[in-house]
Design a protein around this motif. Structure first.
Motif, short mmCIF file in Angstrom:
data_model
loop_
_atom_site.label_atom_id
_atom_site.label_comp_id
_atom_site.label_asym_id
_atom_site.label_seq_id
_atom_site.Cartn_x
_atom_site.Cartn_y
_atom_site.Cartn_z
N THR A 4 -6.62 15.48 -0.30
CA THR A 4 -7.35 15.43 0.80
C THR A 4 -8.74 16.15 0.55
N TYR A 5 -8.66 17.15 -0.22
CA TYR A 5 -9.94 17.86 -0.44
C TYR A 5 -10.89 17.18 -1.14
N LEU A 6 -10.73 16.08 -1.60
CA LEU A 6 -11.69 15.27 -2.34
C LEU A 6 -12.62 14.41 -1.16
N ASN A 7 -12.18 14.53 -0.10
CA ASN A 7 -12.99 14.02 1.01
C ASN A 7 -14.07 14.79 1.12
N THR A 8 -13.77 16.06 0.91
CA THR A 8 -15.09 17.13 1.31
C THR A 8 -15.65 17.80 0.30
N LYS A 58 -17.62 9.32 -12.11
CA LYS A 58 -17.93 8.72 -10.72
C LYS A 58 -17.26 9.59 -9.52
N LEU A 59 -16.51 10.77 -9.87
CA LEU A 59 -15.94 11.36 -8.91
C LEU A 59 -16.81 11.43 -7.74
N HIS A 60 -17.92 11.84 -7.91
CA HIS A 60 -18.74 12.15 -6.68
C HIS A 60 -19.00 10.80 -5.72
N THR A 61 -18.43 9.80 -6.32
CA THR A 61 -18.89 8.55 -5.37
C THR A 61 -17.35 8.30 -4.54
N PHE A 62 -16.31 9.04 -4.71
CA PHE A 62 -14.96 8.76 -3.94
C PHE A 62 -15.52 9.35 -2.43
N ARG A 63 -15.32 8.29 -1.27
CA ARG A 63 -15.69 8.61 0.04
C ARG A 63 -14.44 8.60 0.99
N GLU A 65 -12.37 6.55 1.96
CA GLU A 65 -12.11 5.21 2.85
C GLU A 65 -10.77 4.67 2.47
N ALA A 66 -10.25 4.90 1.14
CA ALA A 66 -8.95 4.57 0.89
C ALA A 66 -8.13 5.85 0.43
N SER A 67 -6.89 5.72 0.03
CA SER A 67 -5.89 6.82 -0.66
C SER A 67 -6.73 6.87 -1.94
N ILE A 68 -6.55 8.20 -2.52
CA ILE A 68 -6.89 8.21 -4.01
C ILE A 68 -6.02 7.29 -5.01
N LYS A 69 -5.05 7.15 -4.62
CA LYS A 69 -4.12 6.35 -5.38
C LYS A 69 -4.65 4.70 -5.29
N SER A 70 -4.98 4.28 -4.09
CA SER A 70 -5.63 2.77 -4.08
C SER A 70 -7.04 3.10 -4.76
N TRP A 71 -7.85 3.63 -4.85
CA TRP A 71 -9.28 3.96 -5.49
C TRP A 71 -8.87 3.80 -6.94
N LEU A 72 -8.00 4.66 -7.51
CA LEU A 72 -7.45 4.68 -8.87
C LEU A 72 -7.05 3.26 -9.21
N LEU A 73 -6.33 2.80 -8.49
CA LEU A 73 -5.69 1.33 -8.77
C LEU A 73 -6.76 0.10 -8.72
N ARG A 74 -7.70 0.51 -7.89
CA ARG A 74 -8.94 -0.54 -7.84
C ARG A 74 -9.74 -0.48 -9.15
N ILE A 75 -10.24 0.71 -9.61
CA ILE A 75 -10.60 0.88 -10.88
C ILE A 75 -9.69 0.57 -12.07
N THR A 76 -8.47 0.61 -12.17
CA THR A 76 -7.66 0.11 -13.05
C THR A 76 -7.81 -1.42 -12.98
N ARG A 77 -7.56 -2.05 -11.89
CA ARG A 77 -7.78 -3.24 -11.81
C ARG A 77 -9.12 -3.98 -12.55
N ASN A 78 -10.03 -3.22 -11.93
CA ASN A 78 -11.41 -3.74 -12.72
C ASN A 78 -11.50 -3.45 -13.95
#
Length: 184
Positions: A4-8, A58-63, A65-78
């Motif tokens: 959760t610290y990634l949000n701030t 792109k760590l600074h772009t994490f907003r 809006e989704a869990s970190i796992k979802s964000w990583l899996l989206r990147i993996t998919r792309n």
């Protein structure tokens, strides 16, 4: 691990430490998802490395809006689908087939992956169409909710539910069909 610290995050955070923590917590999820898309051990290794390089950049772009796992899996998919579209992917697969045809004894890693791939359940899942396989793997293996899958894949929730339903039906049908052929 709590991310959760990634949000701030402010500009002065230790990117190397954050990356280390993310790799430690999610490397298997990223690799497994890449493998479920590509069905290639070598390509999944490359994709996992590419994913974490992108995350580092792109760590600074994490907003948040989704869990970190979802964000990583989206990147993996792309990364996975981009790699599969490229001519490089087709050449790598062809070279892999040629190497295997002329190879001697398989490596221990290859033998382990062959055992995994030949397990009946995994074979059935890998035999599904990619759209059904993808939602099933995200739901069953990565334990994402249907809502998280819809966001990750940019699909309506109803489409995710439908694909998941059809994937389960097809697996059940194929499983029953396989048992009939074995005389059970």
């Amino acid at each position: 691990m709590d991310f959760t610290y990634l949000n701030t995050l402010a500009g002065g955070y230790d990117r190397e430490q954050v990356l280390h923590d993310l790799i430690h917590a999610y490397r298997h999820d990223v690799w497994d998802y890449a493998f479920s898309i590509t069905r290639s051990v070598d390509l999944s290794d490359d994709i996992a490395q590419d994913v974490f390089l992108k995350v580092y950049e792109k760590l600074h772009t994490f907003r948040g809006e989704a869990s970190i796992k979802s964000w990583l899996l989206r990147i993996t998919r792309n990364v996975s689908f981009n790699r599969m579209k490229s001519g490089f992917f087709r050449r790598v697969l062809l070279m892999g087939e040629m190497r295997e045809a002329g190879a001697g004894a398989p490596s221990a890693e290859k033998q382990a992956m062959d055992r995994l791939q030949t397990s009946e359940a995994w074979q059935l899942v890998l035999g599904l169409p990619v759209k059904q396989r993808e939602v099933l793997v995200l739901h069953a293996h990565h334990e994402l909710t249907q809502e998280e899958i819809a966001k990750l894949l940019h699909l309506p929730l109803g489409t995710v539910k439908s694909r998941l339903h059809h994937a389960r039906l097809k697996l059940a049908e194929r499983y029953r069909g396989g048992m009939k052929h074995e005389g059970v």
